[in-house]
Design an enzyme around this catalytic site. Structure first.
Site, mmCIF file in Angstrom:
data_model
loop_
_atom_site.group_PDB
_atom_site.id
_atom_site.type_symbol
_atom_site.label_atom_id
_atom_site.label_comp_id
_atom_site.label_asym_id
_atom_site.label_seq_id
_atom_site.Cartn_x
_atom_site.Cartn_y
_atom_site.Cartn_z
ATOM 1 N N GLY A 152 43.983 29.802 45.813
ATOM 2 C CA GLY A 152 44.195 29.492 46.985
ATOM 3 C C GLY A 152 43.521 30.037 47.932
ATOM 4 O O GLY A 152 43.009 29.243 49.001
ATOM 5 N N GLY A 153 43.285 31.181 48.016
ATOM 6 C CA GLY A 153 42.232 31.927 48.852
ATOM 7 C C GLY A 153 40.985 31.636 49.000
ATOM 8 O O GLY A 153 40.453 31.290 50.072
ATOM 9 N N GLU B 131 43.014 38.806 50.885
ATOM 10 C CA GLU B 131 43.201 39.383 50.019
ATOM 11 C C GLU B 131 43.822 38.810 48.804
ATOM 12 O O GLU B 131 44.776 38.089 48.868
ATOM 13 C CB GLU B 131 44.381 40.517 50.126
ATOM 14 C CG GLU B 131 44.883 41.515 49.002
ATOM 15 C CD GLU B 131 45.992 42.187 49.591
ATOM 16 O OE1 GLU B 131 46.799 42.566 48.535
ATOM 17 O OE2 GLU B 131 46.231 42.625 50.801
ATOM 18 N N GLY C 73 47.357 36.140 48.985
ATOM 19 C CA GLY C 73 47.826 35.143 48.008
ATOM 20 C C GLY C 73 46.607 35.226 46.858
ATOM 21 O O GLY C 73 46.128 36.015 46.387
ATOM 22 N N SER C 74 46.865 34.099 45.945
ATOM 23 C CA SER C 74 46.129 33.982 44.690
ATOM 24 C C SER C 74 44.349 33.556 45.199
ATOM 25 O O SER C 74 44.320 33.444 46.140
ATOM 26 C CB SER C 74 46.646 32.834 43.932
ATOM 27 O OG SER C 74 46.399 31.348 44.890
ATOM 28 N N CYS D 117 50.187 43.603 44.295
ATOM 29 C CA CYS D 117 48.716 43.394 44.248
ATOM 30 C C CYS D 117 48.084 44.529 43.707
ATOM 31 O O CYS D 117 46.947 44.503 43.121
ATOM 32 C CB CYS D 117 48.179 42.972 45.641
ATOM 33 S SG CYS D 117 48.751 44.181 47.003
#
Length: 484
Positions: free
Chosen positions: A205-206, A225, A201-202, A262
């Site tokens: 957020g990660g 990732e 994800g972002s 990605c």
């Protein structure tokens, strides 16, 4: 369609199942994975329709993604059966050494329950039964998936099918479950039963979840990732010889499925020359032919529009495609090296969607200066000719990416033993690991050594009779030699 369960219930059930799942024979886990692949294929039409309604992705793309997801599950079934992922190692006792060596036998064992955060852009291949789930189950770990809000109905249906087929295949209760919601995601990372987390994800957020995982009283591995700009370098010789085909490949790659990959090539360095000018002109022509796309969610669309608007580009530097009503048109921004360096923080920031930056460079040393500003990425791509002297450039890009690609494009990640889908921060939180390929299983395993252990207490793969690939007294031994 059943709804997700509370985090506490799912995590406790996973903890209760952990010992049984870890002790399950490898052929049983392979059979579970094969069964999951089969149930996805059996319900393909229903699931593709659900996914298309929730994500705006085409049915043809989603149909292919179901095929990929089933292939990933079966691939890990093969990895489990082959057995070398265990890194089984035996050093026999030798009293003549200084110091004397005891009998030592080392193997990788499952970490325990794993939390998996599903991605928005791959509603099958990196979602409920995606690569993180497949590799964790293959390792012998129960899985609790946190569904992505971009496709909740699909997530619930896939989870329902997974629970049913795992039960029918004899897997222990608690081996798999699904939770939903931002707070449940945070609670999942904090829950003491969870021993590792996989996330796609972002970066924002990660990073927030990564910090929570590290702040636990007993920190756990967080395999995130996150963001990736995936730089591309086109040499003068390549631009001169293959400009039109490079332009077509680039536009096709960065606009594929709305640029929501990605591995999207988001930053391209081209020579500041007549050949470079022709290449940029060809890119502009290809943009007019490129399809537009309704992006995955309103949030993604708003973030994309905000990023483009924040650039405040004039008409000379921004190239646009043609969008259908309600869809997002692809955008390419062209700048010289000086402009890139002046605003490199903006230009190297990943923009999720069909946005890319083209930077013109004059000399190789200018290119090297530009690449210093590029953070870690999943991929780096080179378009070159045989006459190019690029050894130093390859080394520079290798230090900034997990996969270096020559004369091709990074979108598309093969499922293979030799694949590496990772990279330095912010591409991932752990650059030594991959989320695609056989060694993705390594994230959810931890080593243990047995010293002078009675044979009856050893894992089957460390006994003298085992036929898994392993190293004995420093020498790799194949299964055929073990059977001889």
């Amino acid at each position: 369609m059943s709804r997700p369960v509370p985090v506490e219930e799912a995590a406790v059930a996973a903890a209760d199942a952990a010992a049984l799942v870890a002790a399950s024979p490898r052929p049983d886990r392979a059979r579970w994975l094969d069964a999951l692949a089969a149930v996805l294929e059996a319900h393909r039409d229903e699931l593709v329709q659900l996914a298309a309604e929730e994500t705006h992705l085409s049915t043809s793309r989603l149909d292919g993604e179901v095929t990929r997801t089933a292939a990933q599950l079966r691939f890990f079934a093969g990895v489990v059966l082959e057995g070398s992922y265990l890194e089984a190692t035996i050093d026999t006792a030798d009293a003549t050494l200084t110091p004397p060596r005891p009998d030592l036998r080392r193997i990788l064992r499952p970490l325990g329950p794993v939390g998996v955060f599903a991605a928005s852009n791959f509603p099958f291949a990196f979602s409920v039964l995606g690569n993180d789930t497949a590799s964790a189950l293959a390792a012998g770990c129960p899985v609790v998936v946190k569904a992505h809000p971009g496709h909740p109905l699909l997530s619930r249906r896939v989870a329902e099918l997974a629970r049913g087929v795992l039960s029918d295949a004899g897997a222990p209760p608690g081996v798999f479950d699904l939770v939903e919601g931002v707070e449940d995601g945070v609670d999942l990372v904090r829950h003491p039963a969870i021993r590792a987390v996989g996330f796609t994800g972002s970066t924002a957020g990660g990073r927030a979840l990564f910090d929570i995982a590290c702040a636990r009283s007993a920190p756990i591995p967080f395999y995130g990732e996150l963001g990736s700009i995936n730089p591309v370098v086109v040499t003068e010789a390549a631009a001169r010889r293959r400009g039109p085909s490079i332009a077509a490949g680039f536009v096709g790659s960065f606009t594929r499925d709305g640029g929501q990959y990605c591995t999207k090539p988001g930053l391209v360095f081209v020579p500041d020359s007549d050949a470079g000018d022709a290449l940029v002109a060809a890119i502009e022509e290809q943009l007019l032919l490129a399809p537009s796309q309704m992006l995955l969610t309103e949030h993604v669309t708003a973030a994309f529009d905000h990023h483009v608007a924040r650039g405040e580009f004039d008409g000379r530097s921004i190239l646009r495609g043609c969008a259908a009503v309600g869809e997002t048109d692809p955008v390419v921004v062209t700048v010289d090296l000086g402009q890139f360096l002046d605003r490199h923080d903006y230009f190297v920031h990943e923009c999720f969607g069909p946005f890319a930056v083209v930077v013109r460079y004059r000399e190789d040393r200018d290119l090297s200066v530009g690449l210093v500003q590029v953070e870690g990425s999943l991929t780096a791509t080179l378009h070159i000719e045989d006459s190019d002297d690029i050894a130093a450039l390859v080394e520079q890009l290798s230090a900034r990416s997990g996969r270096v690609i020559f004369n091709s494009w990074p979108t598309g990640v093969a499922i293979a033993w030799g694949q590496h889908h990772g990279g330095p921060w912010p591409a991932t939180t752990s650059s030594i690991h991959t989320s695609v390929g056989a060694t993705a299983i390594r994230r959810f395993l931890t080593p243990i050594a047995y010293q002078d252990c009675p044979p009856a207490l050893l894992p089957e793969e460390l006994t003298d009779e085992s036929t898994v690939p392993r190293r004995i007294d420093g020498e790799m031994v194949s299964p055929s030699r073990l059977r001889a």
